[in-house]
Design a protein around this motif. Structure first.
Motif, PDB file in Angstrom:
ATOM      1  N   ARG A   1       0.832  -1.200   0.000  1.00  0.00           N
ATOM      2  CA  ARG A   1       0.000   0.000   0.000  1.00  0.00           C
ATOM      3  C   ARG A   1       0.871   1.257   0.000  1.00  0.00           C
ATOM      4  NH1 ARG A   1      -1.756   2.342   4.592  1.00  0.00           N
ATOM      5  NH2 ARG A   1      -1.383   0.408   5.688  1.00  0.00           N
ATOM      6  N   LEU A   2       1.925   1.259   0.820  1.00  0.00           N
ATOM      7  CA  LEU A   2       2.802   2.425   0.876  1.00  0.00           C
ATOM      8  C   LEU A   2       3.531   2.646  -0.443  1.00  0.00           C
ATOM      9  CD1 LEU A   2       4.278   2.001   4.440  1.00  0.00           C
ATOM     10  CD2 LEU A   2       2.763   3.819   3.673  1.00  0.00           C
ATOM     11  N   VAL A   3       4.027   1.574  -1.016  1.00  0.00           N
ATOM     12  CA  VAL A   3       4.743   1.682  -2.284  1.00  0.00           C
ATOM     13  C   VAL A   3       3.798   2.189  -3.368  1.00  0.00           C
ATOM     14  CG1 VAL A   3       5.897   0.372  -4.101  1.00  0.00           C
ATOM     15  CG2 VAL A   3       6.514  -0.010  -1.724  1.00  0.00           C
ATOM     16  N   ALA A   4       2.599   1.633  -3.418  1.00  0.00           N
ATOM     17  CA  ALA A   4       1.633   2.060  -4.427  1.00  0.00           C
ATOM     18  C   ALA A   4       1.235   3.515  -4.217  1.00  0.00           C
ATOM     19  CB  ALA A   4       0.400   1.159  -4.387  1.00  0.00           C
ATOM     20  N   THR A   5       1.018   3.892  -2.976  1.00  0.00           N
ATOM     21  CA  THR A   5       0.623   5.259  -2.665  1.00  0.00           C
ATOM     22  C   THR A   5       1.674   6.261  -3.101  1.00  0.00           C
ATOM     23  OG1 THR A   5      -0.667   4.526  -0.776  1.00  0.00           O
ATOM     24  CG2 THR A   5      -0.004   6.832  -0.797  1.00  0.00           C
ATOM     25  N   LEU A   6       2.922   5.930  -2.887  1.00  0.00           N
ATOM     26  CA  LEU A   6       3.996   6.870  -3.197  1.00  0.00           C
ATOM     27  C   LEU A   6       4.585   6.678  -4.587  1.00  0.00           C
ATOM     28  CD1 LEU A   6       5.637   6.849   0.300  1.00  0.00           C
ATOM     29  CD2 LEU A   6       4.337   8.701  -0.733  1.00  0.00           C
ATOM     30  N   GLY A   7       4.108   5.679  -5.307  1.00  0.00           N
ATOM     31  CA  GLY A   7       4.586   5.462  -6.664  1.00  0.00           C
ATOM     32  C   GLY A   7       6.001   4.938  -6.739  1.00  0.00           C
ATOM     33  N   LEU A   8       6.471   4.283  -5.686  1.00  0.00           N
ATOM     34  CA  LEU A   8       7.823   3.733  -5.705  1.00  0.00           C
ATOM     35  C   LEU A   8       7.811   2.380  -6.394  1.00  0.00           C
ATOM     36  CD1 LEU A   8       8.833   4.520  -2.033  1.00  0.00           C
ATOM     37  CD2 LEU A   8       9.540   5.725  -4.077  1.00  0.00           C
TER      38      LEU A   8
ATOM     39  N   TYR B   1      13.626  -0.214   5.279  1.00  0.00           N
ATOM     40  CA  TYR B   1      13.405  -0.432   6.707  1.00  0.00           C
ATOM     41  C   TYR B   1      12.104  -1.197   6.959  1.00  0.00           C
ATOM     42  CZ  TYR B   1      17.009   3.060   8.043  1.00  0.00           C
ATOM     43  OH  TYR B   1      18.169   3.758   8.246  1.00  0.00           O
ATOM     44  N   VAL B   2      11.030  -0.798   6.312  1.00  0.00           N
ATOM     45  CA  VAL B   2       9.748  -1.485   6.508  1.00  0.00           C
ATOM     46  C   VAL B   2       9.866  -2.939   6.094  1.00  0.00           C
ATOM     47  CG1 VAL B   2       7.339  -1.624   5.749  1.00  0.00           C
ATOM     48  CG2 VAL B   2       8.323   0.593   6.340  1.00  0.00           C
ATOM     49  N   ASP B   3      10.456  -3.179   4.950  1.00  0.00           N
ATOM     50  CA  ASP B   3      10.631  -4.557   4.470  1.00  0.00           C
ATOM     51  C   ASP B   3      11.440  -5.374   5.479  1.00  0.00           C
ATOM     52  OD1 ASP B   3      10.589  -6.709   2.401  1.00  0.00           O
ATOM     53  OD2 ASP B   3      12.749  -6.307   2.372  1.00  0.00           O
ATOM     54  N   ALA B   4      12.540  -4.827   5.939  1.00  0.00           N
ATOM     55  CA  ALA B   4      13.394  -5.542   6.900  1.00  0.00           C
ATOM     56  C   ALA B   4      12.658  -5.784   8.211  1.00  0.00           C
ATOM     57  CB  ALA B   4      14.681  -4.757   7.149  1.00  0.00           C
ATOM     58  N   SER B   5      11.913  -4.798   8.676  1.00  0.00           N
ATOM     59  CA  SER B   5      11.212  -4.938   9.955  1.00  0.00           C
ATOM     60  C   SER B   5      10.186  -6.059   9.913  1.00  0.00           C
ATOM     61  CB  SER B   5      10.533  -3.625  10.353  1.00  0.00           C
ATOM     62  OG  SER B   5       9.379  -3.383   9.569  1.00  0.00           O
ATOM     63  N   GLU B   6       9.633  -6.297   8.753  1.00  0.00           N
ATOM     64  CA  GLU B   6       8.625  -7.350   8.613  1.00  0.00           C
ATOM     65  C   GLU B   6       9.241  -8.728   8.415  1.00  0.00           C
ATOM     66  OE1 GLU B   6       6.221  -5.741   5.479  1.00  0.00           O
ATOM     67  OE2 GLU B   6       5.099  -4.480   6.873  1.00  0.00           O
TER      68      GLU B   6
ATOM     69  N   ALA C   1       7.386   3.316   8.389  1.00  0.00           N
ATOM     70  CA  ALA C   1       6.186   3.527   7.582  1.00  0.00           C
ATOM     71  C   ALA C   1       5.684   4.961   7.734  1.00  0.00           C
ATOM     72  CB  ALA C   1       5.094   2.532   7.981  1.00  0.00           C
ATOM     73  N   ALA C   2       5.724   5.477   8.961  1.00  0.00           N
ATOM     74  CA  ALA C   2       5.323   6.871   9.182  1.00  0.00           C
ATOM     75  C   ALA C   2       6.279   7.812   8.450  1.00  0.00           C
ATOM     76  CB  ALA C   2       5.299   7.186  10.682  1.00  0.00           C
TER      77      ALA C   2
ATOM     78  N   GLN D   1      14.640  14.422   7.776  1.00  0.00           N
ATOM     79  CA  GLN D   1      15.570  14.433   8.899  1.00  0.00           C
ATOM     80  C   GLN D   1      14.865  14.042  10.200  1.00  0.00           C
ATOM     81  OE1 GLN D   1      17.884  17.999   9.277  1.00  0.00           O
ATOM     82  NE2 GLN D   1      19.054  17.209  10.996  1.00  0.00           N
ATOM     83  N   ALA D   2      13.695  14.579  10.427  1.00  0.00           N
ATOM     84  CA  ALA D   2      12.957  14.266  11.652  1.00  0.00           C
ATOM     85  C   ALA D   2      12.544  12.795  11.682  1.00  0.00           C
ATOM     86  CB  ALA D   2      11.735  15.168  11.768  1.00  0.00           C
ATOM     87  N   ALA D   3      11.975  12.326  10.598  1.00  0.00           N
ATOM     88  CA  ALA D   3      11.497  10.940  10.552  1.00  0.00           C
ATOM     89  C   ALA D   3      12.652   9.946  10.567  1.00  0.00           C
ATOM     90  CB  ALA D   3      10.637  10.737   9.307  1.00  0.00           C
ATOM     91  N   PHE D   4      13.728  10.288   9.906  1.00  0.00           N
ATOM     92  CA  PHE D   4      14.894   9.409   9.859  1.00  0.00           C
ATOM     93  C   PHE D   4      15.512   9.271  11.243  1.00  0.00           C
ATOM     94  CE2 PHE D   4      19.439   8.589   8.797  1.00  0.00           C
ATOM     95  CZ  PHE D   4      19.272   7.419   8.073  1.00  0.00           C
ATOM     96  N   GLY D   5      15.557  10.364  11.981  1.00  0.00           N
ATOM     97  CA  GLY D   5      16.077  10.316  13.347  1.00  0.00           C
ATOM     98  C   GLY D   5      15.266   9.384  14.230  1.00  0.00           C
ATOM     99  N   THR D   6      13.953   9.440  14.094  1.00  0.00           N
ATOM    100  CA  THR D   6      13.078   8.554  14.878  1.00  0.00           C
ATOM    101  C   THR D   6      13.312   7.099  14.497  1.00  0.00           C
ATOM    102  OG1 THR D   6      11.402  10.283  15.077  1.00  0.00           O
ATOM    103  CG2 THR D   6      10.671   8.010  15.419  1.00  0.00           C
ATOM    104  N   ALA D   7      13.373   6.823  13.222  1.00  0.00           N
ATOM    105  CA  ALA D   7      13.556   5.437  12.765  1.00  0.00           C
ATOM    106  C   ALA D   7      14.920   4.891  13.172  1.00  0.00           C
ATOM    107  CB  ALA D   7      13.376   5.354  11.248  1.00  0.00           C
ATOM    108  N   THR D   8      15.954   5.690  13.050  1.00  0.00           N
ATOM    109  CA  THR D   8      17.284   5.178  13.388  1.00  0.00           C
ATOM    110  C   THR D   8      17.489   5.055  14.898  1.00  0.00           C
ATOM    111  OG1 THR D   8      18.263   7.389  13.149  1.00  0.00           O
ATOM    112  CG2 THR D   8      18.381   5.902  11.238  1.00  0.00           C
ATOM    113  N   GLN D   9      16.723   5.776  15.682  1.00  0.00           N
ATOM    114  CA  GLN D   9      16.784   5.571  17.141  1.00  0.00           C
ATOM    115  C   GLN D   9      16.314   4.157  17.475  1.00  0.00           C
ATOM    116  OE1 GLN D   9      18.164   7.361  19.677  1.00  0.00           O
ATOM    117  NE2 GLN D   9      17.734   5.502  20.817  1.00  0.00           N
ATOM    118  N   SER D  10      15.323   3.674  16.775  1.00  0.00           N
ATOM    119  CA  SER D  10      14.866   2.294  16.964  1.00  0.00           C
ATOM    120  C   SER D  10      15.977   1.312  16.622  1.00  0.00           C
ATOM    121  CB  SER D  10      13.639   2.004  16.091  1.00  0.00           C
ATOM    122  OG  SER D  10      12.527   2.731  16.537  1.00  0.00           O
ATOM    123  N   CYS D  11      16.749   1.610  15.585  1.00  0.00           N
ATOM    124  CA  CYS D  11      17.892   0.755  15.219  1.00  0.00           C
ATOM    125  C   CYS D  11      18.875   0.680  16.381  1.00  0.00           C
ATOM    126  CB  CYS D  11      18.622   1.298  14.000  1.00  0.00           C
ATOM    127  SG  CYS D  11      17.686   1.342  12.478  1.00  0.00           S
TER     128      CYS D  11
END
Length: 150
Positions: free
Chosen positions: A7-14, A70-75, A116-117, A129-139
Protein backbone atom coordinates in the motif's frame (compact mmCIF):
# COMPACT_ATOMS: atom_id res chain seq x y z
CA UNK A 1 5.60 -7.76 -0.12
CA UNK A 2 3.25 -7.32 2.81
CA UNK A 3 -0.03 -5.49 2.53
CA UNK A 4 1.24 -2.47 4.48
CA UNK A 5 4.35 -2.15 2.34
CA UNK A 6 2.45 -2.76 -0.90
CA UNK A 7 0.00 0.00 0.00
CA UNK A 8 2.80 2.43 0.88
CA UNK A 9 4.74 1.68 -2.28
CA UNK A 10 1.63 2.06 -4.43
CA UNK A 11 0.62 5.26 -2.66
CA UNK A 12 4.00 6.87 -3.20
CA UNK A 13 4.59 5.46 -6.66
CA UNK A 14 7.82 3.73 -5.70
CA UNK A 15 8.96 0.84 -7.82
CA UNK A 16 9.46 -2.59 -6.25
CA UNK A 17 12.95 -2.35 -7.71
CA UNK A 18 13.72 0.01 -4.85
CA UNK A 19 14.50 -2.98 -2.65
CA UNK A 20 17.56 -3.80 -4.74
CA UNK A 21 19.83 -6.43 -3.26
CA UNK A 22 17.75 -6.81 -0.11
CA UNK A 23 15.41 -9.14 -2.02
CA UNK A 24 18.16 -11.43 -3.30
CA UNK A 25 19.16 -13.37 -0.22
CA UNK A 26 20.34 -16.81 0.73
CA UNK A 27 17.05 -18.67 0.97
CA UNK A 28 17.01 -21.43 3.55
CA UNK A 29 19.88 -20.04 5.63
CA UNK A 30 18.38 -17.67 8.21
CA UNK A 31 21.73 -16.32 9.35
CA UNK A 32 22.88 -15.49 5.82
CA UNK A 33 19.46 -14.09 4.98
CA UNK A 34 19.34 -11.76 7.97
CA UNK A 35 22.91 -10.63 7.29
CA UNK A 36 22.04 -9.84 3.67
CA UNK A 37 18.94 -7.90 4.71
CA UNK A 38 20.98 -5.94 7.23
CA UNK A 39 23.55 -5.08 4.55
CA UNK A 40 20.69 -3.46 2.63
CA UNK A 41 19.61 -1.65 5.79
CA UNK A 42 23.17 -0.46 6.30
CA UNK A 43 23.33 0.88 2.75
CA UNK A 44 20.00 2.69 3.18
CA UNK A 45 21.13 4.11 6.52
CA UNK A 46 24.43 5.30 5.07
CA UNK A 47 22.56 7.14 2.31
CA UNK A 48 20.19 8.71 4.83
CA UNK A 49 23.00 9.79 7.16
CA UNK A 50 24.88 11.36 4.25
CA UNK A 51 21.79 13.36 3.26
CA UNK A 52 21.11 14.46 6.85
CA UNK A 53 24.73 15.58 7.30
CA UNK A 54 24.75 17.43 3.97
CA UNK A 55 27.43 15.13 2.56
CA UNK A 56 25.06 14.19 -0.23
CA UNK A 57 22.29 16.27 -1.80
CA UNK A 58 18.80 15.48 -0.56
CA UNK A 59 17.02 13.09 -2.93
CA UNK A 60 13.35 12.45 -2.17
CA UNK A 61 13.31 9.05 -3.89
CA UNK A 62 16.43 7.89 -2.03
CA UNK A 63 14.99 9.16 1.25
CA UNK A 64 11.74 7.30 0.75
CA UNK A 65 13.61 4.22 -0.43
CA UNK A 66 15.46 4.12 2.89
CA UNK A 67 12.13 3.82 4.66
CA UNK A 68 10.91 1.17 2.20
CA UNK A 69 14.02 -0.90 2.97
CA UNK A 70 13.40 -0.43 6.71
CA UNK A 71 9.75 -1.49 6.51
CA UNK A 72 10.63 -4.56 4.47
CA UNK A 73 13.39 -5.54 6.90
CA UNK A 74 11.21 -4.94 9.95
CA UNK A 75 8.63 -7.35 8.61
CA UNK A 76 11.04 -10.07 7.52
CA UNK A 77 13.67 -10.09 10.26
CA UNK A 78 11.74 -11.44 13.26
CA UNK A 79 11.19 -14.77 11.49
CA UNK A 80 14.89 -15.17 10.76
CA UNK A 81 15.93 -15.96 14.33
CA UNK A 82 14.62 -19.49 14.85
CA UNK A 83 15.99 -21.71 17.58
CA UNK A 84 19.29 -23.19 16.50
CA UNK A 85 20.59 -20.02 14.83
CA UNK A 86 22.10 -18.54 17.96
CA UNK A 87 25.59 -19.30 16.69
CA UNK A 88 27.34 -19.90 13.39
CA UNK A 89 27.72 -17.95 10.19
CA UNK A 90 29.60 -15.15 11.95
CA UNK A 91 26.34 -14.08 13.54
CA UNK A 92 26.34 -10.96 15.68
CA UNK A 93 23.04 -11.95 17.27
CA UNK A 94 23.08 -11.79 21.06
CA UNK A 95 21.70 -14.69 23.13
CA UNK A 96 19.36 -12.02 24.57
CA UNK A 97 17.24 -12.41 21.41
CA UNK A 98 16.22 -15.92 22.41
CA UNK A 99 15.91 -14.94 26.08
CA UNK A 100 13.44 -12.11 25.33
CA UNK A 101 12.04 -12.88 21.88
CA UNK A 102 8.82 -11.00 22.61
CA UNK A 103 10.61 -7.68 23.22
CA UNK A 104 12.87 -8.34 20.23
CA UNK A 105 9.84 -8.70 17.95
CA UNK A 106 8.18 -5.63 19.48
CA UNK A 107 11.26 -3.54 18.64
CA UNK A 108 11.04 -4.63 14.99
CA UNK A 109 7.36 -3.69 14.95
CA UNK A 110 8.11 -0.28 16.43
CA UNK A 111 10.91 0.26 13.90
CA UNK A 112 8.61 -0.72 11.04
CA UNK A 113 5.91 1.62 12.28
CA UNK A 114 8.41 4.50 12.54
CA UNK A 115 9.69 3.75 9.04
CA UNK A 116 6.19 3.53 7.58
CA UNK A 117 5.32 6.87 9.18
CA UNK A 118 8.55 8.34 7.81
CA UNK A 119 7.72 7.08 4.35
CA UNK A 120 4.33 8.75 4.47
CA UNK A 121 5.59 12.00 6.06
CA UNK A 122 8.73 12.64 4.06
CA UNK A 123 8.21 15.41 1.54
CA UNK A 124 11.49 17.32 1.85
CA UNK A 125 14.84 17.34 3.67
CA UNK A 126 13.36 18.72 6.89
CA UNK A 127 10.60 16.13 7.21
CA UNK A 128 13.06 13.39 6.24
CA UNK A 129 15.57 14.43 8.90
CA UNK A 130 12.96 14.27 11.65
CA UNK A 131 11.50 10.94 10.55
CA UNK A 132 14.89 9.41 9.86
CA UNK A 133 16.08 10.32 13.35
CA UNK A 134 13.08 8.55 14.88
CA UNK A 135 13.56 5.44 12.76
CA UNK A 136 17.28 5.18 13.39
CA UNK A 137 16.78 5.57 17.14
CA UNK A 138 14.87 2.29 16.96
CA UNK A 139 17.89 0.76 15.22
CA UNK A 140 20.18 1.89 18.03
CA UNK A 141 17.93 0.42 20.71
CA UNK A 142 17.81 -2.99 19.08
CA UNK A 143 21.53 -3.06 18.31
CA UNK A 144 22.40 -2.04 21.87
CA UNK A 145 20.21 -4.71 23.46
CA UNK A 146 20.34 -7.55 20.94
CA UNK A 147 23.60 -7.40 18.99
CA UNK A 148 27.01 -8.64 20.06
CA UNK A 149 29.91 -6.21 19.84
CA UNK A 150 32.36 -7.81 17.44
Amino acid sequence: MTHRLTRLVATLGLAAVAFGPAIVVAQGDPIAERQEIMKGVGDATRTGVQMVRGERPFDLDAARNAFVVYVDASERMPDLFPDGTETGGDTEASPAIWEDKERFVVLFTEWGDAAAAGLEQTTDATTFQAAFGTATQSCRTCHTDFRLDN
